[in-house]
Design a protein around this motif. Structure first.
Motif, mmCIF file in Angstrom:
data_model
loop_
_atom_site.group_PDB
_atom_site.id
_atom_site.type_symbol
_atom_site.label_atom_id
_atom_site.label_comp_id
_atom_site.label_asym_id
_atom_site.label_seq_id
_atom_site.Cartn_x
_atom_site.Cartn_y
_atom_site.Cartn_z
ATOM 1 N N ILE A 1 -1.149 17.095 -35.593
ATOM 2 C CA ILE A 1 -2.501 16.562 -35.805
ATOM 3 C C ILE A 1 -2.389 15.065 -35.979
ATOM 4 O O ILE A 1 -1.581 14.562 -36.763
ATOM 5 C CB ILE A 1 -3.167 17.193 -37.042
ATOM 6 C CG1 ILE A 1 -3.182 18.725 -36.942
ATOM 7 C CG2 ILE A 1 -4.585 16.671 -37.213
ATOM 8 C CD1 ILE A 1 -3.744 19.413 -38.155
ATOM 9 N N GLY A 2 -3.219 14.352 -35.254
ATOM 10 C CA GLY A 2 -3.350 12.921 -35.430
ATOM 11 C C GLY A 2 -4.624 12.580 -36.172
ATOM 12 O O GLY A 2 -5.616 13.317 -36.115
ATOM 13 N N ALA A 3 -4.619 11.475 -36.878
ATOM 14 C CA ALA A 3 -5.775 11.084 -37.687
ATOM 15 C C ALA A 3 -6.020 9.592 -37.500
ATOM 16 O O ALA A 3 -5.084 8.800 -37.358
ATOM 17 C CB ALA A 3 -5.560 11.414 -39.154
ATOM 18 N N GLY B 1 -4.188 18.638 -32.259
ATOM 19 C CA GLY B 1 -5.510 18.276 -32.745
ATOM 20 C C GLY B 1 -5.580 16.821 -33.138
ATOM 21 O O GLY B 1 -4.560 16.122 -33.237
ATOM 22 N N ARG B 2 -6.787 16.395 -33.356
ATOM 23 C CA ARG B 2 -7.027 15.027 -33.803
ATOM 24 C C ARG B 2 -8.260 15.015 -34.682
ATOM 25 O O ARG B 2 -9.241 15.720 -34.404
ATOM 26 C CB ARG B 2 -7.201 14.081 -32.622
ATOM 27 C CG ARG B 2 -7.276 12.607 -33.039
ATOM 28 C CD ARG B 2 -7.268 11.684 -31.838
ATOM 29 N NE ARG B 2 -7.217 10.283 -32.244
ATOM 30 C CZ ARG B 2 -6.124 9.616 -32.532
ATOM 31 N NH1 ARG B 2 -4.948 10.240 -32.450
ATOM 32 N NH2 ARG B 2 -6.159 8.352 -32.893
ATOM 33 N N TYR C 1 -14.098 14.773 -38.545
ATOM 34 C CA TYR C 1 -14.539 15.468 -37.332
ATOM 35 C C TYR C 1 -13.289 15.804 -36.525
ATOM 36 O O TYR C 1 -12.540 14.925 -36.115
ATOM 37 C CB TYR C 1 -15.485 14.599 -36.512
ATOM 38 C CG TYR C 1 -16.195 15.370 -35.413
ATOM 39 C CD1 TYR C 1 -17.427 15.960 -35.648
ATOM 40 C CD2 TYR C 1 -15.630 15.522 -34.154
ATOM 41 C CE1 TYR C 1 -18.078 16.679 -34.660
ATOM 42 C CE2 TYR C 1 -16.269 16.228 -33.164
ATOM 43 C CZ TYR C 1 -17.501 16.811 -33.419
ATOM 44 O OH TYR C 1 -18.134 17.526 -32.437
ATOM 45 N N GLY C 2 -13.074 17.090 -36.303
ATOM 46 C CA GLY C 2 -11.851 17.549 -35.670
ATOM 47 C C GLY C 2 -12.043 17.967 -34.230
ATOM 48 O O GLY C 2 -13.092 18.503 -33.858
ATOM 49 N N ILE C 3 -11.003 17.724 -33.433
ATOM 50 C CA ILE C 3 -10.933 18.166 -32.041
ATOM 51 C C ILE C 3 -9.622 18.918 -31.878
ATOM 52 O O ILE C 3 -8.538 18.352 -32.155
ATOM 53 C CB ILE C 3 -11.010 16.980 -31.046
ATOM 54 C CG1 ILE C 3 -12.332 16.230 -31.210
ATOM 55 C CG2 ILE C 3 -10.848 17.468 -29.627
ATOM 56 C CD1 ILE C 3 -12.230 15.015 -32.106
ATOM 57 N N PRO D 1 -8.707 20.820 -19.413
ATOM 58 C CA PRO D 1 -8.677 20.837 -20.884
ATOM 59 C C PRO D 1 -9.842 21.642 -21.471
ATOM 60 O O PRO D 1 -10.968 21.614 -20.969
ATOM 61 C CB PRO D 1 -8.772 19.358 -21.268
ATOM 62 C CG PRO D 1 -9.413 18.706 -20.083
ATOM 63 C CD PRO D 1 -8.971 19.465 -18.878
ATOM 64 N N VAL D 2 -9.525 22.355 -22.557
ATOM 65 C CA VAL D 2 -10.512 23.116 -23.330
ATOM 66 C C VAL D 2 -10.329 22.719 -24.786
ATOM 67 O O VAL D 2 -9.231 22.861 -25.346
ATOM 68 C CB VAL D 2 -10.328 24.632 -23.163
ATOM 69 C CG1 VAL D 2 -11.342 25.387 -24.013
ATOM 70 C CG2 VAL D 2 -10.453 25.036 -21.706
ATOM 71 N N ILE D 3 -11.372 22.214 -25.406
ATOM 72 C CA ILE D 3 -11.280 21.752 -26.788
ATOM 73 C C ILE D 3 -12.336 22.460 -27.635
ATOM 74 O O ILE D 3 -13.398 22.855 -27.144
ATOM 75 C CB ILE D 3 -11.446 20.223 -26.907
ATOM 76 C CG1 ILE D 3 -12.811 19.787 -26.380
ATOM 77 C CG2 ILE D 3 -10.321 19.506 -26.187
ATOM 78 C CD1 ILE D 3 -13.099 18.303 -26.574
ATOM 79 N N ARG D 4 -11.998 22.615 -28.902
ATOM 80 C CA ARG D 4 -12.927 23.124 -29.916
ATOM 81 C C ARG D 4 -13.230 21.988 -30.869
ATOM 82 O O ARG D 4 -12.300 21.303 -31.345
ATOM 83 C CB ARG D 4 -12.308 24.291 -30.674
ATOM 84 C CG ARG D 4 -11.948 25.483 -29.803
ATOM 85 C CD ARG D 4 -13.053 26.485 -29.789
ATOM 86 N NE ARG D 4 -12.708 27.694 -29.038
ATOM 87 C CZ ARG D 4 -13.353 28.832 -29.131
ATOM 88 N NH1 ARG D 4 -14.369 28.937 -29.961
ATOM 89 N NH2 ARG D 4 -13.021 29.878 -28.409
#
Length: 599
Positions: free
Chosen positions: A364-366, A243-244, A233-235, A186-189
């Protein structure tokens, strides 16, 4: 009679034809069409066509002349040169005057009459009219377009000072991300979106609403201490285009940032990457994920141990946060989704974020995070250096790896030798330090937290046995300190070089007289010690009573120094503590007892 009747029928036919065709023709085409009909009728055709169409015979005759000259097809109605002359032709100085008003704004001329005003069309037209060039605002707009000007806003392109390794860091980051993706890791920003104040507040943007039913919001947007705030705060997972957002309510700290990553891994990342053993995080170089924050790395190390992942972090170079992919692939769509809509509650923010999607399949999840993240939490140097962090060979401050292992145990403190109390008393003598013992103990207590680690690391665990050095030829050891309650013996020759006892005052070593000060009468200074401030230390050994001389148990360092240092030989006006400034901003060092020489 028959010819008269046929003439009437022909006139009716022409009128019906003209009524159908003439309304669709412009002035020039109408003239040419009527001229062609008159030519077909022959003699008397001009009069007959003019009577039926209501056009003058001169117009039809001019049309016949144009047809005889065989003009080329054109879209012009009138001949070139018709109409009113342009203002640039009648007023040759209009265009240069307009350019003189516009160009100083682009060239920075401080003497322009409109240098510090808004360049509106009305302001330009008014100034030109005052200068003797009457013109309207609309004409000024046409002239500006002719000159190549247009309304433009500011462009955010200036990034300030660029780091010399900026391109190299981006190359390293892209290569590392490609290697992780090829290995199905996995690679996340990650990044923190702009904080949003909740309430019936105005939001930029517009949304479709029924006519005359705009959303009514508060006129003023003042904030109070109890005003709720959302911290998104996003991932962003690059491989899955998902994203989340962890919606915080307290503070944007390093602990909050790592907690957001932990929640993403527990709710989404672990299921999307079941075979993951490593994780690559790309983040900015500021904010809660600043690489200079020890709390960020400490919390990441804790998460690495909990998840069992080897975490590699690559930070973007300073001043390049806008190139973070999360800005262009997730945050921009969230902003577009809640444009023109007041964020009145956390539920509205969560539902709006969760409903954000794109044509490429972004999901996108929140989640709301009501945890408390206090400010001011710090990591001690010992705790930080115990972390299992491996810096990369290229810019280890931006690129590093945290292993999922417990922190290293702190090094055992080095063994120290027993210090003789008499030696400590001698080295802390006020005559040698220039301050009282209380002030010296306070200085040691204040300085120990800063210099204790350095001092312990620089002192070896074991010291070699001291060398047996003979005493100086010109000096002999002085007598031992007298017993308490007894009187010290009178000084002998050569005793002025030996430090005195811990109590009482002994004659000091003669020094140069201070200029401008009268000295008391006394013996002449010894030339051998005239330029000596602090002599070289003499190292020797001492033994306890009833112990063999070959087994020394105590190392004694004899420092030959004057009983009263030179800086204590001051005038009464300069009689003040040697350390003039306090050691700390909250505590003051008590002033020492001033000592003067008594020659």
């Amino acid at each position: 009679m028959t010819s008269c009747l046929s003439g009437r029928v022909a006139a009716r036919a022409l009128r019906a034809k003209f009524d159908q065709i003439l309304p669709h023709l412009d002035e020039r085409r109408r003239r040419l069409y009527l001229a062609s009909e008159a030519t077909v009728l022959g003699r008397g055709g001009i009069v007959r066509v003019a009577a039926v169409s209501g056009t003058s015979t001169a117009t039809i005759a001019r049309g016949m002349a144009e047809l005889a000259s065989c003009p080329p097809p054109t879209l012009r109605v009138r001949a070139p040169g018709a109409g009113r002359k342009r203002l640039t032709d009648t007023d040759p100085g209009l265009l240069p005057a307009l350019e003189s008003l516009i160009e100083p704004h682009t060239r920075g001329d401080p003497v322009s009459p409109l240098r510090w005003t808004t360049l509106s069309l009305r302001a330009l037209a008014s100034t030109l009219t005052t200068q003797g060039h009457p013109v309207s605002a609309s004409t000024v707009g046409h002239l500006l377009h002719t000159l190549g000007y247009s309304l433009q806003g500011s462009a955010k392109t200036t990034e300030g000072i660029s780091h010399p390794d900026r391109d190299a860091q981006f190359t390293h980051l892209n290569a590392t991300a490609a290697a992780f993706l090829n290995d199905a890791q996995p690679v996340i920003r990650v990044d923190t979106k702009a904080k949003e104040w909740l309430g019936n507040r105005d939001r930029p943007g517009r949304t479709w609403r029924p006519g005359k039913s705009a959303i009514k919001v508060d006129c003023h947007t003042f904030t109070t201490n109890d005003q709720p705030m959302a911290i998104p705060y996003g991932i962003y997972d690059i491989a899955n285009n998902s994203g989340r957002v962890n919606l915080g309510t307290d503070h944007d700290t390093a602990q909050f940032a790592v907690e957001s990553i932990r929640r993403w891994w527990q709710h989404r990342g672990r299921a999307d990457h079941p075979n993951a053993t490593r994780l690559l995080i790309t983040a900015d170089s500021g904010g809660s994920n600043d690489p200079r924050r020890w709390t960020w790395k400490s919390n990441l190390a804790t998460f690495a141990r909990e998840s069992g992942l080897e975490i590699t972090v690559c930070h973007l170079p300073p001043g390049t946060s806008k190139w973070n992919k999360i800005e262009h692939r997730m945050f921009c769509h969230i902003t577009a989704n809640w444009r023109g809509r007041p964020l009145t509650s956390y539920q509205v923010v969560l539902e709006t974020i969760a409903a954000t999607t794109t044509r490429t399949g972004l999901t996108i999840g929140a989640e709301l995070d009501t945890g408390s993240y206090d400010l001011g939490i710090s990591v001690t140097p010992a705790e930080f250096h115990a972390l299992a962090i491996t810096p990369n060979t290229f810019h280890g401050d931006w690129n590093y790896t945290l292993s999922p292992v417990p922190p290293r145990a702190p090094d055992a403190p080095a063994t120290t030798h027993r210090t003789d109390p008499a030696l400590t008393a001698m080295l802390t003598d006020p005559a040698l330090t220039g301050m009282s013992r209380t002030a010296f103990e306070h200085l040691v207590a204040v300085s120990e937290p800063f210099l204790g680690g350095l001092g312990r690391s620089s002192i070896p665990a074991t010291l070699p046995p001291p060398a047996q050095l003979p005493p100086p030829t010109d000096q002999q050891r002085g007598p031992h300190p007298p017993a308490p309650g007894s009187h010290p013996p009178p000084p002998q020759s050569g005793d002025h070089d030996v430090p005195g006892p811990t109590t009482g005052r002994q004659p000091h070593q003669p020094v140069h007289p201070v200029p401008g000060r009268k000295t008391a009468p006394g013996p002449a200074p010894d030339p051998h010690h005239a330029d000596t401030r602090i002599a070289s230390p003499h190292i020797g050994t001492a033994t306890r009573p009833n112990t063999p001389r070959g087994n020394p148990s105590l190392t004694v360092i004899e420092i030959r120094a004057p009983a009263v240092p030179v800086y204590c030989l001051c005038t009464p006006a300069e009689d003040r503590p040697f350390f003039r400034k306090p050691v700390s901003s909250t505590t003051r060092t008590p002033p020492p007892v001033p000592r003067r020489s008594a020659a």
